[in-house]
Design a protein around this motif. Structure first.
Motif, short mmCIF file in Angstrom:
data_model
loop_
_atom_site.label_atom_id
_atom_site.label_comp_id
_atom_site.label_asym_id
_atom_site.label_seq_id
_atom_site.Cartn_x
_atom_site.Cartn_y
_atom_site.Cartn_z
N PRO A 40 0.84 -1.20 0.00
CA PRO A 40 0.00 0.00 0.00
C PRO A 40 0.87 1.25 0.00
CG PRO A 40 -0.11 -1.11 2.13
CD PRO A 40 0.70 -1.98 1.23
N ARG A 41 0.37 2.28 -0.69
CA ARG A 41 1.08 3.56 -0.76
C ARG A 41 0.10 4.68 -0.50
NH1 ARG A 41 4.04 3.53 -6.44
NH2 ARG A 41 2.59 1.90 -7.03
N HIS A 42 0.65 5.85 -0.29
CA HIS A 42 -0.16 7.06 -0.13
C HIS A 42 0.33 8.10 -1.12
CE1 HIS A 42 -2.73 9.97 1.81
NE2 HIS A 42 -1.72 10.83 1.76
N ARG A 43 -0.53 8.46 -2.06
CA ARG A 43 -0.22 9.45 -3.09
C ARG A 43 1.11 9.14 -3.79
NH1 ARG A 43 -2.56 15.17 -0.92
NH2 ARG A 43 -2.25 15.68 -3.10
N GLY A 44 1.31 7.85 -4.05
CA GLY A 44 2.50 7.39 -4.75
C GLY A 44 3.70 7.12 -3.86
N HIS A 45 3.61 7.49 -2.60
CA HIS A 45 4.71 7.30 -1.65
C HIS A 45 4.60 5.95 -0.96
CE1 HIS A 45 6.08 11.57 -1.43
NE2 HIS A 45 4.83 11.81 -1.77
N PHE A 46 5.72 5.26 -0.85
CA PHE A 46 5.75 4.08 0.01
C PHE A 46 5.78 4.57 1.44
CE2 PHE A 46 7.24 2.34 -3.96
CZ PHE A 46 6.52 1.16 -4.02
N ALA A 106 9.77 5.72 -9.50
CA ALA A 106 10.53 6.89 -9.06
C ALA A 106 9.73 8.18 -9.21
CB ALA A 106 11.84 7.00 -9.85
N TRP A 107 8.97 8.29 -10.30
CA TRP A 107 8.24 9.53 -10.56
C TRP A 107 6.82 9.52 -9.99
CZ3 TRP A 107 11.49 13.09 -11.33
CH2 TRP A 107 12.63 12.89 -12.12
N ALA A 108 6.41 8.43 -9.35
CA ALA A 108 5.04 8.31 -8.85
C ALA A 108 4.71 9.19 -7.64
CB ALA A 108 4.71 6.85 -8.53
N PRO A 109 5.62 9.37 -6.68
CA PRO A 109 5.24 10.13 -5.49
C PRO A 109 4.88 11.59 -5.81
CG PRO A 109 7.24 8.89 -5.06
CD PRO A 109 6.98 8.80 -6.54
N ASP A 110 3.83 12.04 -5.14
CA ASP A 110 3.40 13.43 -5.24
C ASP A 110 4.02 14.19 -4.07
OD1 ASP A 110 2.07 15.87 -5.23
OD2 ASP A 110 0.18 15.03 -4.53
#
Length: 171
Positions: A40-46, A106-110
């Motif tokens: 599970p992630r939050h806004r693209g962040h692990f 790599a580019w997923a986190p907001d």
């Protein structure tokens, strides 16, 4: 997230030094990326902590600004290593696919929601369950958050003025 990124970098370096072969590198990267896809992630962040058996997020569910930036930076380096190796290796299609997966992660986190628009700084982190940003900020250029700042600006998640807001004390 930092530790995951360092593991991926270590695998790429081990291949570069000849300590493991390409097949072993591909296997390690593929297995790790497959596991990451289930978390599970939050806004693209692990998140910072997971149960190692089930992959469930552990409390407190927390997004660390620095850890996210470190992982993103490490993933980009691993992607570049895979692309370089693909140019001279028999597993080029698999290495190219792994590079693509690394870049997507790599580019997923907001990083935008971690940015304080009035102070022009990144919050230290975010507590997911409480939906609350930490009160503290990363405010020095010479800190562990520099890579995160650079990536967040490159992605367009934060304005370039953020870089100028980072302190540069002289002694």
């Amino acid at each position: 997230p930092t530790n995951i990124g360092l593991y991926l970098l270590a695998a790429a370096c081990a291949r570069q030094f000849g300590w493991i072969g390409t097949a072993e590198l591909v296997s390690r990267l593929d297995n790790t990326l497959a596991t990451l896809a289930t978390l599970p992630r939050h806004r693209g962040h692990f998140l910072n902590w997971y149960d190692t058996q089930s992959g469930a997020a552990l409390l407190p569910m927390y997004v660390s600004t620095v850890d996210s930036g470190n992982l993103s930076g490490h993933l980009l380096v691993v992607a570049a290593a895979c692309r370089e190796l693909a140019r001279s290796d028999e597993a080029s299609a698999r290495l190219s696919a792994l590079a693509e997966r690394c870049e997507q992660l790599a580019w997923a986190p907001d990083f935008g929601f971690l940015y304080h628009r009035k102070r022009h700084l990144l919050h230290i982190g975010y507590r997911v369950a409480e939906q609350q940003l930490d009160a503290g900020f990363y405010d020095l250029l010479a800190s562990e958050s520099r890579l995160t700042s650079l990536l967040a600006i490159a992605k367009g998640d934060v304005p370039m003025s953020h870089w100028a807001s980072l302190g540069r004390p002289f002694y």
